[in-house]
Design an enzyme around this catalytic site. Structure first.
Site, short mmCIF file in Angstrom:
data_model
loop_
_atom_site.label_atom_id
_atom_site.label_comp_id
_atom_site.label_asym_id
_atom_site.label_seq_id
_atom_site.Cartn_x
_atom_site.Cartn_y
_atom_site.Cartn_z
N ARG A 92 0.71 -23.80 17.03
CA ARG A 92 1.51 -23.10 16.04
C ARG A 92 1.06 -23.56 14.66
O ARG A 92 0.70 -24.73 14.47
CB ARG A 92 2.99 -23.42 16.22
CG ARG A 92 3.66 -22.63 17.33
CD ARG A 92 3.81 -21.16 16.96
NE ARG A 92 4.44 -20.37 18.00
CZ ARG A 92 3.79 -19.55 18.83
NH1 ARG A 92 2.48 -19.44 18.78
NH2 ARG A 92 4.46 -18.84 19.72
N HIS A 139 -4.95 -15.45 14.93
CA HIS A 139 -3.98 -15.60 16.03
C HIS A 139 -4.39 -14.76 17.26
O HIS A 139 -3.64 -13.90 17.73
CB HIS A 139 -2.56 -15.21 15.56
CG HIS A 139 -1.48 -15.88 16.38
ND1 HIS A 139 -0.31 -16.34 15.86
CD2 HIS A 139 -1.44 -16.18 17.71
CE1 HIS A 139 0.44 -16.89 16.82
NE2 HIS A 139 -0.23 -16.79 17.95
#
Lengths: 314, 314
Positions: B229, B277
């Site tokens: 993350r 991502h």
């Protein structure tokens, strides 16, 4: 005689003299190593570990009994005009060399499969786009050449769930792998290969095997990885396919001429990932243990391992 | 009641509505799927598969019995103020999601280990140099976070003969892996990690965990890969370490702000390999089979799998 006497090894390295000498001192302290060109009395030399022997080298070595190749590929040995082809020529097979080649090819398979070239282009444009990626199980990787290196790669790719198919010179089953062989099955093999990895030796049969005609058989968004020998690929044909868009990309570690000439378009071609013949090199510590074991085994009457067949070219 | 009646699933996707609906039709033809925001009578909804639920979502869902997360990370669920934390929250664990993450991290580990950044620089300069490369067995990869993804990566890296060490929140043995845990052992873990892979969830404890202080513990030629993350890494500190030369490189797939702002230096920093991502996303066909099986098992009295613990944040 090597069999019952002292081993005297002529060493001509790939520019890592000291590392090789240290590795022999560790693995075979009893061995006498003579570093080319300081051969001493050449008639005392009974074994040789070589990379790129000069043309006349073997003329002086009357009592040579075995030749070890520093590399996995033996083309630089086999083209030496004085090579005594009646002697056993032992190919280099050692775990670090194999591991390095698997790592290198795996890096490039992952790079192409995971669309990194496209992401690199997007990055330069500061363009954020989450590209849809195919699972490995939907990608077919074609491995050309199923020797020690090709098989190790195929096994690793299979573990990562890629569809793996193999191509080799002659027929023969391989457990768990769909294998194509010979000229007649090359087209069928290439039509299935979305990522083609060339790991064949340079021989009369393989030179220029990847050319306009065979490249046209690949799927239109295919990639080529050459970590075998430069002359497997016709570079002009490859660049043409890339420029015309019939080939999506290439990773080349070996070239028709090495070092790659400064004016080659391959240095900076947008669809080419070029590296300077670094896919894998022999690791002297494990290589010297392999040679020590081979000589030990020979002295106990066992055959030499991984023998080269000069007639077939590898 | 889900237990003995009909399953009505509220679906709020990550922008792949049709793919998810088709996958449910395949895996659970008996399921009624309602695509947010068209919820129909909300009191009929007893299960939900969600990505980034809007703040008030759960207020309307009086008869909800179970919540499935679309992603492996559940931070976007846990920060939802109306989340009914007394309900079972099931983390997404499916083979394609795991495989994609392993591929992505493996690509970056290989890229750093095999000195590809240096080779890319040399290529631009048309400089042919066969860099000496270390065997994988001489490289220590530190995996932060030993959940399903971290463990799958550790196993694959071990198969490729890397030295692998792991770091996790709490104590616990892992077969064949040297594990560090807790704040007290973080420094010892980082001092050993030549390539650090961050795969932790975003929690109060992990936010900003990779910062100037902890980065200073890494060996001077270390690399950082963040596929967990964005907020695990203090981006300003990371760039400072790269610019000062105390960190050799970074691969970042996640960011403090996503999409990465156009003016971020991370887009084009020479020592950063940035991706938007894409490390891994959930594969709807296998995800829907996982959900179908979980509901089946629940109906047979078995517990929900891979439950999130809101208290610890993952």
């Amino acid at each position: 005689m090597l069999e019952d006497g002292k081993a005297v090894m002529l060493l001509k390295t790939d520019a890592r003299d000291k590392i090789w000498i240290d590795a022999f001192a560790q693995a075979m302290p009893e061995l006498e190593v003579r570093l080319w060109p300081d051969m001493g009395d050449p008639s005392e030399i009974n074994c040789a570990l070589l990379w790129g022997p000069p043309p006349e080298l073997f003329d002086a070595l009357d009592n040579l009994e075995v030749i070890f190749s520093i590399g996995a590929g033996v083309d630089s040995l086999l083209t030496c005009p004085t090579l005594p082809t009646h002697l056993p020529i032992v190919r280099m097979v050692e775990p670090e060399l194999t591991a390095g080649m698997v790592e290198f090819c795996l890096f490039h398979v992952l790079r192409f499969h995971r669309l990194m070239p496209q992401l690199e282009t997007n990055r330069i444009a500061r363009h954020w786009e989450e590209l849809t990626q195919a699972p490995a199980s939907e990608i077919t990787v074609g491995v050309m050449g199923l020797g020690v290196l090709g098989m190790a790669l195929a096994r690793q790719l299979t573990a990562l769930r890629y569809q793996v198919i193999g191509y080799r010179r002659g027929p023969g089953e391989v457990d768990g792998l769909e294998v194509f062989h010979g000229e007649a099955q090359l087209e069928a093999f290439m039509r299935r290969s979305e990522i083609l990895v060339a790991l064949m030796p340079s021989t009369q049969e393989t030179r220029g095997l990847i050319n306009s005609r065979t490249l046209s058989w690949l799927p239109p968004t295919a990639y080529v990885i050459n970590a075998g020998r430069g002359d497997l690929v016709n570079e002009r044909d490859l660049v043409k396919a890339l420029d015309e868009g019939s080939l999506a990309g290439a990773a080349l570690d070996v070239f028709e001429t090495e070092p790659l000439p400064r004016d080659s378009v391959l240095w900076t071609h947008a669809k080419v990932y070029m590296t300077p013949h670094v896919a894998s090199i022999t690791h002297p510590p494990t290589a010297c243990r392999y040679i020590a074991e081979a000589i030990d085994d020979f002295r106990q009457g066992k055959p030499w391992p991984n023998l080269v067949e000069p007639g077939r070219g590898y």
